[in-house]
Write an enzyme that holds these catalytic residues in place. Sequence first.
Site, PDB file in Angstrom:
ATOM      1  N   HIS A 133       2.374  -1.275   0.886  1.00  0.00           N
ATOM      2  CA  HIS A 133       2.435  -1.898  -0.436  1.00  0.00           C
ATOM      3  C   HIS A 133       2.558  -3.422  -0.349  1.00  0.00           C
ATOM      4  O   HIS A 133       2.336  -4.117  -1.343  1.00  0.00           O
ATOM      5  CB  HIS A 133       3.571  -1.294  -1.272  1.00  0.00           C
ATOM      6  N   ASP A 167       3.186   4.614   3.744  1.00  0.00           N
ATOM      7  CA  ASP A 167       3.483   3.233   3.336  1.00  0.00           C
ATOM      8  C   ASP A 167       3.630   2.315   4.549  1.00  0.00           C
ATOM      9  O   ASP A 167       4.586   1.543   4.652  1.00  0.00           O
ATOM     10  CB  ASP A 167       4.734   3.173   2.460  1.00  0.00           C
ATOM     11  N   SER A 239      10.794  -5.651   2.429  1.00  0.00           N
ATOM     12  CA  SER A 239       9.756  -4.650   2.706  1.00  0.00           C
ATOM     13  C   SER A 239       8.917  -5.030   3.914  1.00  0.00           C
ATOM     14  O   SER A 239       8.378  -6.133   3.980  1.00  0.00           O
ATOM     15  CB  SER A 239       8.833  -4.501   1.496  1.00  0.00           C
TER      16      SER A 239
END
Length: 501
Positions: A133, A167, A239
């Site tokens: 992402h 992911d 992230s």
Amino acid sequence: MKRQVKQILGLSAFAAGCMALGMGLGHGWVASAQEEKPVMVEAKGFDRLPPIADVAEKLNPTVVAITNTSFVKNRRGFEHPQVGGQDFFDFFFGPGGPQQRRTPRGGDDEQRAVSGGSGVIISPAGEILTNYHVIASMGGGDNALEVKTNDGKSYKATVLGKDKELDIALIKIDASHLPFAKLGESDSLRIGEWVVAIGNPFGLEHTVTQGIISAKGRKLDTGVSSFLQTDAAINRGNSGGPLLNLKGEIIGINTAINPAGQNIGFAVPISQVNRILKDLRSGKPVSRGYLGIGPAELDQAYQDALGVKEGVVVSTVEKDQAADKAKVQRLDVITAVEGQPVHSPDELVTAVSSRRAGETLKLTIWRDGKTLTLTATLGDRKAIEDQRRREAGEEPEGDGGAKPQGDLKSLNLEKAYGFTVESADPKNRLKGVVVTSVDPRSPAADRGLAPGMIITEIGRQPVNTLGEFNAAVKKSGGRTLLLFIQSPNGNQKITLAIPPR
């Protein structure tokens, strides 16, 4: 007289012996009770603090900041495959925050979107692991990735491979002799082990936090991921950054947080990443095995009925899939995969999906009081799902960015309306689709929709198959659905208006 004295002395000796024996037994019982000690941990190394500073100092140069710039129209945020959310970039980076800016650039609807995250260098030639992402296109159009290393240098990056479902993405910069981190292993991690997270939360580059492994095997949805949970502070912008053990080895890639709590973060276990690294480097789609069963929890009722205490119940077996070809039967109990015990459906899904399509898998089965060993050749999970989409009149799901809101080809019925359906039993005299689940907090539940109901029309349009139902839903364009519903026996009929969420 002498005889009486002897008798008295004998009785006295006997009494004394009994008393001694009683005292001995009593003493022995007390000693036995005292042997039950509380659980303790040997105080080894309690005089030393964990070497967090050493990990931070040595591993900081391996962590990078990633900026993703794109020019899009009618932008919709990427939805994380496990966590979801209306705008996952806002979820991680904050709406309009320092890591996400949007400015007009020509055209009425075109916008310049900038987002960011973290990554970790895993080879001296510039390979970098991050989250999907972080690098995903934010809706199409031009897309550029920039990587900033610890020494302040900036590089253009290219995407080698990506896996939306896990992911995870692998990108590369044109550089050499870079400091890089070693990939560790996460399968043997213990709850309570010290860990260190490094990333760029809210644009604060190379922030170091520490904590422990709070839990393992966390499921955030029904997908293939099984996350590590940690209380090391993870925030928007972390992230893609590494979760490290005290040796400085990568044991996870930080990917999600629970915004309702404090210090509840999740990381993709590095062992799962290791299994797909070859695919990522080749640029080919990630291959995942498919067994073709419906697993169920072995609860007390199943234990009593089947006579086994550990394992996963085979609730259904799909015809002509890997399990069926391997002679797995309904109500078998899978107790181990490749010799490793499995205790829950999640563990079984992780064990299967971590293998590639075409691999063979040895299953230990409990059936009718006997233990069997069956060998299954796994199918291709993505290929099977794509085929099902085609049969349902949908397009296979790609790895591209999220589509504009007006494009309903990839409509998620549960997310859009709060319920799911499947084809009705062909033996049933009613044609249509059957409702399989309803979110209790959705408008569908408020309007009275319930599992088991059969939908035969949308508006005035009959829907005899799942494909016709999907086509009619797409045609509605995201507006309220007018569903004509019947009970399985057809005796009760009603029309329900189901608004979108």
